[in-house]
Design a protein around this motif. Sequence first.
Motif, short mmCIF file in Angstrom:
data_model
loop_
_atom_site.label_atom_id
_atom_site.label_comp_id
_atom_site.label_asym_id
_atom_site.label_seq_id
_atom_site.Cartn_x
_atom_site.Cartn_y
_atom_site.Cartn_z
N ASP A 51 47.31 34.94 47.05
CA ASP A 51 47.06 34.32 45.74
C ASP A 51 45.65 34.61 45.23
N LEU B 48 41.74 39.15 36.97
CA LEU B 48 40.43 39.20 36.30
C LEU B 48 39.97 40.64 36.11
N TYR C 243 38.24 44.26 48.20
CA TYR C 243 37.39 44.37 47.01
C TYR C 243 35.95 44.72 47.37
N GLY D 135 42.05 39.91 51.26
CA GLY D 135 42.27 38.55 51.77
C GLY D 135 42.68 38.60 53.23
N GLY D 136 43.33 37.56 53.72
CA GLY D 136 43.76 37.54 55.12
C GLY D 136 44.76 38.66 55.38
N ARG E 90 46.79 27.28 54.77
CA ARG E 90 45.82 26.82 53.76
C ARG E 90 46.37 25.57 53.06
N THR F 244 44.57 36.77 41.95
CA THR F 244 43.71 36.17 40.93
C THR F 244 42.57 37.12 40.60
N GLY F 245 41.97 37.70 41.64
CA GLY F 245 40.92 38.70 41.43
C GLY F 245 41.45 39.89 40.64
N ALA G 163 38.95 42.18 53.41
CA ALA G 163 37.71 41.38 53.36
C ALA G 163 37.90 40.21 52.42
N ARG G 164 37.00 39.25 52.55
CA ARG G 164 36.86 38.21 51.53
C ARG G 164 35.52 38.53 50.86
N SER G 165 35.55 38.89 49.58
CA SER G 165 34.34 39.37 48.91
C SER G 165 33.84 38.38 47.86
N GLY H 253 47.86 41.62 48.50
CA GLY H 253 47.08 40.48 48.97
C GLY H 253 47.70 39.16 48.57
N PHE I 283 32.91 40.10 44.43
CA PHE I 283 33.99 40.41 43.50
C PHE I 283 34.32 39.21 42.60
N ARG I 284 33.91 38.02 43.04
CA ARG I 284 34.15 36.82 42.23
C ARG I 284 33.25 36.82 40.98
N1 ADP Z 1 39.09 33.23 41.48
C1 ADP Z 1 38.77 34.45 41.90
N2 ADP Z 1 38.07 35.30 41.11
C2 ADP Z 1 37.76 36.55 41.52
N3 ADP Z 1 38.09 37.03 42.72
C3 ADP Z 1 38.78 36.25 43.55
C4 ADP Z 1 39.16 34.92 43.19
N4 ADP Z 1 39.85 34.39 44.22
C5 ADP Z 1 39.87 35.33 45.17
N5 ADP Z 1 39.24 36.44 44.78
C6 ADP Z 1 38.98 37.67 45.56
O1 ADP Z 1 40.07 37.94 46.43
C7 ADP Z 1 39.62 37.89 47.78
C8 ADP Z 1 40.71 37.39 48.67
O2 ADP Z 1 41.10 36.08 48.27
P1 ADP Z 1 41.46 34.97 49.36
O3 ADP Z 1 41.83 33.73 48.63
O4 ADP Z 1 40.37 34.90 50.36
O5 ADP Z 1 42.70 35.60 50.15
P2 ADP Z 1 44.21 35.88 49.69
O6 ADP Z 1 44.21 36.93 48.67
O7 ADP Z 1 44.85 36.34 50.96
O8 ADP Z 1 44.76 34.57 49.20
C9 ADP Z 1 38.37 36.98 47.72
O9 ADP Z 1 37.52 37.20 48.82
C10 ADP Z 1 37.75 37.45 46.42
O10 ADP Z 1 37.07 38.65 46.57
#
Ligand code: ADP
Length: 320
Positions: free
Chosen positions: A104, A112, A42, A11-12, A173, A108-109, A72-74, A102, A77-78
């Motif tokens: 939220d 999962l 991820y 994430g950021g 955000r 969450t990733g 990264a923002r992947s 990282g 990985f979602r």
């Molecule tokens: N609902 C989700 N399901 C699966 N992976 C997620 C989900 N939300 C975020 N991620 C993964 O985590 C990464 C970082 O999340 P993001 O919200 O961009 O930043 P942060 O973790 O800083 O809040 C995403 O680019 C994605 O790969």
Amino acid sequence: MLKSIAVLTSGGDSPGMNAATRAVVRTAVFEGVKVWGIYNGYQGMIEDDIHELTSRSVSDIIQRGGTFLGTARSDEFRTEAGRKKALANLKSHNIEGLVIIGGDGSLTGGALLSKLGGMPIVGLPGTIDNDVWGTDYTIGADTAVNTILDAINKLRDTASSHRRIIVIEVMGRKSGWLAMMSGIAGGAEYILVPEAKFNIDQMCQDLKKSYTSGRRYSIIVVAEGAGSGIEIGKQIGTKTGIDTRVSVLGHIQRGGSPSVEDRLKASILGERAALAVISGVSNVVFGFNSGKVVSIDLFDSVNNTKTLDPELVRLARVLA
Ligand SMILES: Nc1ncnc2c1ncn2[C@@H]1O[C@H](COP(=O)(O)OP(=O)(O)O)[C@@H](O)[C@H]1O
Ligand SMILES: O=P(O)(O)OC[C@H]1O[C@](O)(COP(=O)(O)O)[C@@H](O)[C@@H]1O
Ligand SMILES: [Mg+2]
């Protein structure tokens, strides 16, 4: 006890992620456990950008902002396919446990990924937004809020010289934490956050009145989640007739050498995370509440939304 663990940042980026990674790596080395770095979050896990780290790999990083592992923002990985591929890569290196640093989204990733089974997962809250449920501290938020405060101090000088209104848009955000903390500490007249209603018309009437009675300038902090600083600034300028300027702070808020608080707390949390995952603990996030380390259930953390303390919203109004 596990023999091999991995760590990633996702994430950021946030100041203090390096201190946390360093603590995870050095704790693992101290315990005689092999430790791997997953580069670029991820996405790197999916692309097998995974390399063994030593104590020396994390030298000379505690003072640096950003994250040396990359992040990264992947989108891949979602998807479940992406997560399965990522897990298979971890298994191919005989990695038995994972520390995720990282925000939220990353947690969450992680939740999962954990549902796929296969290895213990421990999270650390790393984000400037301070929007992770269950902990009142996230790695990087203190440094970011101090960076914003420095900008507010500087903007005051020019606002006061010209009798202007200055609107400062800050990150966060959906969270108003950065805006509220920097706004109160910076003595802002108004702090607009997504968690509390505000009335621009009323605000403009009050601003006009206070300028008529001699006020030299006003600082208004807008959280990005409350609306566009540029749009709000335009409205204020038109409705008050007072010279108004807007400053969107942007990514400058994410950089810089981490504060003492971020270095120390990230180091403490990094050690806790490494020790926990090495001993097989899973699905927890370590954070701080009222100055004490706490462990939060990973699923609770990602299934709840952190709220802004209404007392701070009230205080900001009293002190304006
Ligand atoms: N609902 C989700 N399901 C699966 N992976 C997620 C989900 N939300 C975020 N991620 C993964 O985590 C990464 C970082 O999340 P993001 O919200 O961009 O930043 P942060 O973790 O800083 O809040 C995403 O680019 C994605 O790969
Ligand atoms: O760097 P990007 O991708 O432009 O994202 C900007 C967002 O990232 C942040 O700086 C940090 O958010 P995360 O910690 O959730 O990644 C937010 O405050 C901001 O909305
Ligand atoms: Mg986030």
